[in-house]
Structures are given as structure tokens and as C-alpha cells.
Design an enzyme around this catalytic site. Structure first.
Site, PDB file in Angstrom:
ATOM      1  CG  LEU A   1      -1.935  -1.101   1.375  1.00 24.99           C
ATOM      2  CD1 LEU A   1      -2.676  -0.974   2.707  1.00 24.99           C
ATOM      3  CD2 LEU A   1      -2.924  -1.095   0.224  1.00 24.99           C
ATOM      4  CG  ASP A   2       0.490   4.181  -2.985  1.00 24.00           C
ATOM      5  OD1 ASP A   2       1.309   3.349  -3.415  1.00 24.00           O
ATOM      6  OD2 ASP A   2      -0.405   4.691  -3.688  1.00 24.00           O
ATOM      7  CE  LYS A   3       5.389   9.022   4.613  1.00 22.31           C
ATOM      8  NZ  LYS A   3       6.335  10.148   4.429  1.00 22.31           N
TER       9      LYS A   3
ATOM     10  CB  THR B   1      -2.961   3.882   0.741  1.00 23.99           C
ATOM     11  OG1 THR B   1      -2.900   4.737  -0.399  1.00 23.99           O
ATOM     12  CG2 THR B   1      -4.190   2.997   0.624  1.00 23.99           C
TER      13      THR B   1
ATOM     14  NE  ARG C   1      -1.970   8.339  -4.796  1.00 23.87           N
ATOM     15  CZ  ARG C   1      -0.743   8.564  -4.351  1.00 23.87           C
ATOM     16  NH1 ARG C   1       0.019   7.560  -3.940  1.00 23.87           N
ATOM     17  NH2 ARG C   1      -0.265   9.799  -4.309  1.00 23.87           N
TER      18      ARG C   1
END
Length: 323
Positions: free
Chosen positions: A138-140, A142, A237
Site C-alpha cells: 500500500l502507498d505510504k 493509504t 489514484r
């Protein structure tokens, strides 16, 4: 840290004529074909007592195959005592609910203080698993659910499920603009040609599919439930920005923030104060890699997104609008 591996098996009629690496991957499905190929090349495989080093060698029925090797420690990062919100754990896997502002894997500018460092502290043996068992990221900023494999066999099975699109990952998001219906974004994603840290929809990118449906409409925003069919970097995104409905707070893809027409000063303050992409991995479903039990988990929407939703509802209601 190393882990010794001893495997034994016999080729059957189903393996007749197969390449050695292919037959071994079928015989020992807990290990990937690429890993097995490495073992063949390094001389860790014997057939009927004789060492073989050619992955393309054809096998015949009733041959006895043995593999004797070690799994070297795959991770060089240091363990760190970082709290993890563990939703589920057994001897094979663990599922965590990731908070915002926590990087999953060390990289430029984030060499420690990551989930990987936390995993090494929580479960030291996970150092023997590639990428400390991290199957997907997961992105930082998210939030939400991630599954981690604690053993090599568990990781091999989970990666296979991901590649076969058998793991269900659902997200909640709040986007700019009011959508009239759900839909699907089917658009290739690759590295942005000019911006190194960005991804973009591009013809030469990898196939990427995101499904979305409307969960709630507001005056000038929409709350969505999204399901990933593929798992590319920044996929949701990029796809939502591509269809002109970028995520609220997205620092990379929402473009220059514009005042919401007719919104109160309080509402404008709430939107400006939301400093991360409004994206949360709310649901995870998969087949357990060892027991084959079908499992699912839910993670409550985090407080910052709850407050944003409440503010958008109030803004909508103040103008006498209902959706």
C-alpha cells in the site's frame, strides 16, 4: 540466518516429457519455479542419486528426485520495535491494518521505520522469506489491510493467487466531482515519461483494471467502493485521475487544488487540511495458502476519512440537496 530444506519425490506419468524445472515446480508447489531453477543451477538437485544442473533436462517416470539446500536470509534491514495493528495471525500468514504515514518497504529516503522493519522485529524468522513476506504493498499514506506471508511456501501460494486475480481487494475512496454511475477503468499504467515519481496511463504500460461503484454522493464529491483486478503502483489514484475524478488530498494526481464552488469556509478548511489521498483498503478476501480455507477481513474506515465524509454530508445538507 539460514533454513535447511530437504525435499524428496518421485516423478509420475504426469511428469513424463516435462522439463526438470517444470516437473519440480509441479512436484513441490510450495516453491516457485524460479527458485527451483536456481537450486538446479547451483547443484542442489539429484535424480536417482546423480547431481543434475540443467533445468531443461527432460524427466522420465519413477525417477527419485532429492533437493538439499538452504534458504539464506533474504532481508538485510534491521528489526525495529514498531507497533503493528495485527488483524489476524497464525503460523503461516498475518494480516495488518496499515495506518497512514507508514512506508511498507525501505527505499530512497525511507531506509528504516517501515513495515518491513516492524515485521523483522515481530517475527524474526520472516527474514528468510523474500521481501520479509510482503506480498503486496500500500502507498505510504493509504491505510488498510495487507496480507504478509511468514513462510516461503505461504508466500509462493499467495503470489500465485494474486497473479491469478483470485485475491479480492476492495477500497473506499473519496473523489472530486459527482459521478452518476459506477464503472470500470481499463487503461494501461506505466512510469510517467517526465515525472520519475509518478505513474501514468500509457499505451506501453502494463494492463490495469479498476472497478468502482458509488457508495454515497455529495454536492461536489463522491464516496466510492473500488475493487482491483490488477495491482499496479498507484493504480486507483492514476485511474481515477485519468477519468477526471482524482482522489481528495492526493499530493501527486489531484493537480492544483481548486476551491469547491459554493462551499462554506469551514468546508474549504476541511478539504485543504486533508493532506493525504483519501484511500483505504477496507476489505481483503483470499484462500488460506495452507489450509485452503476462504477467509475475509474488514478494516473500519479511519477517523480522518470519517470526519471528511461527515463534513461533506453536512455541506450537502446545508444546501438542501439529497442524494
Amino acid at each position: 540466518m539460514t533454513q535447511h530444506v530437504e525435499l524428496h519425490g518421485v516423478f509420475t506419468s504426469t511428469h513424463l516429457g516435462m522439463r526438470l524445472d517444470q516437473a519440480l515446480a509441479d512436484l513441490f508447489p510450495d516453491y516457485s519455479r524460479s527458485r527451483i531453477k536456481e537450486w538446479i543451477l547451483e547443484g542442489a538437485v539429484t535424480i536417482d542419486g546423480e547431481k543434475v544442473t540443467k533445468p531443461r533436462e527432460k524427466v522420465i517416470v519413477d525417477q527419485l528426485v532429492e533437493i538439499s539446500t538452504t534458504l539464506e536470509e533474504e532481508v538485510t534491514s534491521r528489526p525495529q520495535d514498531i507497533a503493528l495493528n495485527i488483524v489476524y495471525e497464525d503460523e503461516h500468514i498475518l494480516v495488518i491494518n496499515k495506518p497512514a504515514d507508514l512506508v511498507v518497504h525501505p527505499g530512497a529516503g525511507n531506509m528504516d521505520g517501515t513495515i518491513l522493519n516492524a515485521l523483522l522485529f515481530h517475527c524474526p524468522d520472516i527474514a528468510n522469506v523474500p521481501r520479509a513476506g510482503i506480498v503486496h504493498r500500500l502507498d505510504k499514506d493509504t491505510t488498510g489491510l495487507m496480507v504478509v506471508a511468514k513462510t516461503v511456501p505461504a508466500q509462493t501460494h499467495l503470489v500465485a493467487q494474486l497473479q491469478a486475480r483470485e485475491i479480492t481487494r476492495e477500497y473506499e475512496a473519496i473523489v472530486h466531482g459527482t459521478l452518476t454511475a459506477g464503472g470500470t477503468v481499463d487503461a494501461n499504467i506505466g512510469r510517467h515519461p517526465q515525472k520519475r515519481t509518478h505513474m501514468a496511463v500509457t499505451e506501453i504500460g502494463r494492463p490495469s483494471v479498476t472497478h468502482y461503484r458509488i457508495a454515497e454522493k455529495f454536492r461536489s464529491h463522491t464516496r466510492l467502493r473500488l475493487r482491483l483486478e490488477t495491482g499496479r503502483t498507484h493504480q486507483i489514484r492514476v485511474h481515477m485521475a485519468h477519468v477526471k475524478h482524482p482522489l481528495v488530498g492526493d499530493p501527486l494526481y489531484q493537480g492544483r487544488p481548486r476551491p469547491t464552488k459554493g462551499a462554506s469556509e469551514e468546508m474549504q478548511t476541511v478539504l485543504k487540511g486533508f493532506k493525504r489521498q483519501a484511500l483505504h483498503a477496507v476489505k481483503l478476501e483470499l484462500e488460506h495458502p495452507v489450509t485452503s480455507e476462504w477467509m475475509q477481513w474488514y478494516a473500519p474506515v479511519p477517523e480522518d476519512m470519517v470526519k471528511l465524509t461527515e463534513a461533506l454530508r453536512a455541506d450537502t445538507a446545508e444546501r438542501g440537496m439529497e442524494y
